[in-house]
Enzyme design. Structure first.
Site, PDB file in Angstrom:
ATOM      1  N   HIS A  18       0.795  -1.297  -0.023  1.00 16.83           N
ATOM      2  CA  HIS A  18       0.037   0.083   0.055  1.00 16.83           C
ATOM      3  C   HIS A  18       0.680   1.163  -0.074  1.00 16.83           C
ATOM      4  O   HIS A  18       0.502   2.197  -0.786  1.00 16.83           O
ATOM      5  CB  HIS A  18      -0.940  -0.007   1.383  1.00 16.83           C
ATOM      6  N   ASP A 115      -6.203   5.905  -0.016  1.00 15.75           N
ATOM      7  CA  ASP A 115      -6.561   4.689  -0.778  1.00 15.75           C
ATOM      8  C   ASP A 115      -8.029   3.893  -0.282  1.00 15.75           C
ATOM      9  O   ASP A 115      -8.721   4.714   0.474  1.00 15.75           O
ATOM     10  CB  ASP A 115      -5.207   3.810  -0.464  1.00 15.75           C
TER      11      ASP A 115
END
Ligand code: UDP
Length: 476
Positions: A18, A115
């Site tokens: 991530h 995100d």
């Protein structure tokens, strides 16, 4: 678009898979568009041990990295709490730190990008009057499934994995029930509800950024724009801005593995790695070891202890290496027998440098999207070995739509892949015409990726478009 007056904050979920795409986006905004970027990194008491190995410097003058106060969720999780639910919890717990950090910044950001695990930060963007974007560093197909999941939730009865027919998504390639993302595997699990809520929230931003590009996923991207059903669901722009991937970072020193690769013929080595978190069962590791050995192809294999070993500390610490240095979880004598054939790397390798090495001709990968892009952009064909998250979707896309990978007959998450099948796949990728055909196709994808990112290319323009919207919002 010159974004030199703009300041963007990006919230990064924990975990290398991530953090890497967020840092790549930050660098891209800074170097190509002159935007000042503040990366807010959610940290936990158990930050990934590999983060210090990440050779990814950020643009010094324009990108600032801030670690948020560590979040603690041990009191919230149960033994069966799944990964997606844990990530959503971490991001939820991090929100007070996000708010206080943003409010303490001298120059208030004009936009907040999160995100897909951080979509609950929406109200913070509103509170500080920032434009709000969600960055899903994955495929348009995955985002289509995520946004359409609340509709499927109403339409489909029973478990998705038990459906006889393909799952239909308007204007997109239908999805094999066995390929659904992890949180859709069990509709009774809490992480499924988190995923459905995430799907609902994605459309409430000012836009969605994707780490893909027009040529790679033209059908799905076109569907978002032109399909009537999609137009009624997604009323915000979808920006394909990729492929953002790590560049090779030569630092003057060569690892032992790269020195070994230097001595091998071109396209002769298969690289075997399952990402920052991919682990196999002990039985699967054994089959893989024999399969590689039987293929007689050269290899570099990033090995991690088996899933059983990780869960059982006693098992892990009681055994270390055999007399010839073979890690305990590989078949006895493996290092001796394959000494001329390959190299075993423990835990972490410099993947980008390896994939870009001329001696590497194939990649056995778990199909994490970062790894997939790194492989495509290095022109290396793949053996698709999906393990978790949205990797089964990625694998199917690579094999069926792009024709640039081979894969086992049965999903590795369902059955142990036997040594003779592994031998056959590795040989077909490295040895045969099949592999050469795949390599050729990769070359075209690589060119289209470069074009998309260059000035005036589709991804460059799409990111410019997003920045124009942010700038326009400021003037209102
Ligand atoms: N990576 C690496 N060395 C390793 C394992 C992973 O450099 O030994 C990097 C890899 O190059 C990629 C990232 O870690 O950039 C993994 O991201 P991906 O999306 O492929 O998978 P994830 O780890 O999130 O499952």
């Amino acid at each position: 678009m010159d974004g030199s007056k703009l300041h963007v904050a990006i919230l990064a979920s924990p975990g290398m898979g991530h953090l890497i795409p967020v840092l790549l986006l930050a660098n891209r905004l800074a170097t190509q568009h002159g935007v000042k970027v503040t990366v807010l990194e959610v940290t936990t008491a158990f930050s990934p041990s590999e983060s210090h190995l990440l050779k990814l410097p950020t643009e010094k003058n324009l990108v600032e990295r801030i670690e948020l106060p560590p979040v603690e969720i041990s009191h919230l999780i149960k033994p069966d709490t799944k990964v997606v639910e844990q990530l959503c919890m971490m991001l939820r717990e991090a929100l007070p730190g996000v708010r206080s950090t943003i409010s303490a910044l001298n120059h208030r950001p004009d936009a907040l990008i999160v995100d897909h695990f951080g979509t609950e930060a929406l109200p913070i963007a509103a509170e500080f009057n920032m434009a709000k974007y969600v960055y899903v560093p994955s495929t348009a197909w995955f985002v289509a499934l995520t946004i359409y999941c609340p509709v499927l939730d109403k339409e489909v009865e029973g478990q998705y994995v038990d459906q006889q027919d393909l799952l239909k998504i308007p204007g997109c390639k239908p999805i094999r029930p066995e390929d659904v993302v992890d949180p859709m595997l069990d509709r009774n699990d809490q992480q499924y509800y988190e995923y459905v809520s995430m799907g609902n929230r994605l459309t409430q931003f000012d836009g969605i950024l994707l780490n893909t590009w027009e040529d790679l996923e033209s059908t799905t991207l076109k569907a978002f724009k032109e399909n009537e059903i999609w137009r009624s669901i997604v009323k915000i722009p979808v920006h394909p801005i990729g492929p953002l991937r790590r560049p090779v970072q030569p630092d003057g020193s060569k690892s032992a593995v790269i020195e070994w690769l230097d001595k091998q013929p071109n396209d002769s080595v298969v690289f075997v790695s399952f990402g920052s978190g991919g682990m196999l069962s002990a039985q699967q590791i054994t089959e893989l070891a024999f399969g590689l050995e039987m293929s007689e192809q050269k290899f570099i294999w990033v090995v991690r202890p088996p899933t059983e070993g990780a869960a059982d500390d006693a098992f892990f610490t009681s055994k270390t290496v055999d007399s010839d240095g073979t890690p305990y979880y590989l078949p006895e004598g493996f290092s001796t027998r394959t000494g001329n054939l390959g190299r075993v790397v423990s835990m972490w390798a410099q993947q980008v440098e390896i994939l870009n090495h001329p001696s590497v001709g194939g990649f056995m990968t778990h199909c994490g999207w970062n790894s997939t892009l790194e492989s495509i952009c290095s022109g290396v064909p793949m053996i698709a070995w999906p393990l978790y998250a949205e990797q089964r979707l990625n694998a199917t896309y690579l094999v069926e739509e792009l024709g640039i990978s081979v894969r086992p007959l049965v999903l590795p998450t369902k059955n142990v892949v036997a040594r003779d099948e592994i031998e056959k796949m590795v040989r077909s990728l490295m040895d045969d015409e099949e592999g050469k055909k795949i390599s050729l196709l990769q070359f075209f994808d690589f060119l289209s990726a470069e074009n998309a990112l260059s000035k005036g290319g589709s991804s460059y323009n799409s990111l410019s478009e997003m920045l124009k919207h942010v700038a326009a919002k400021l003037k209102v």
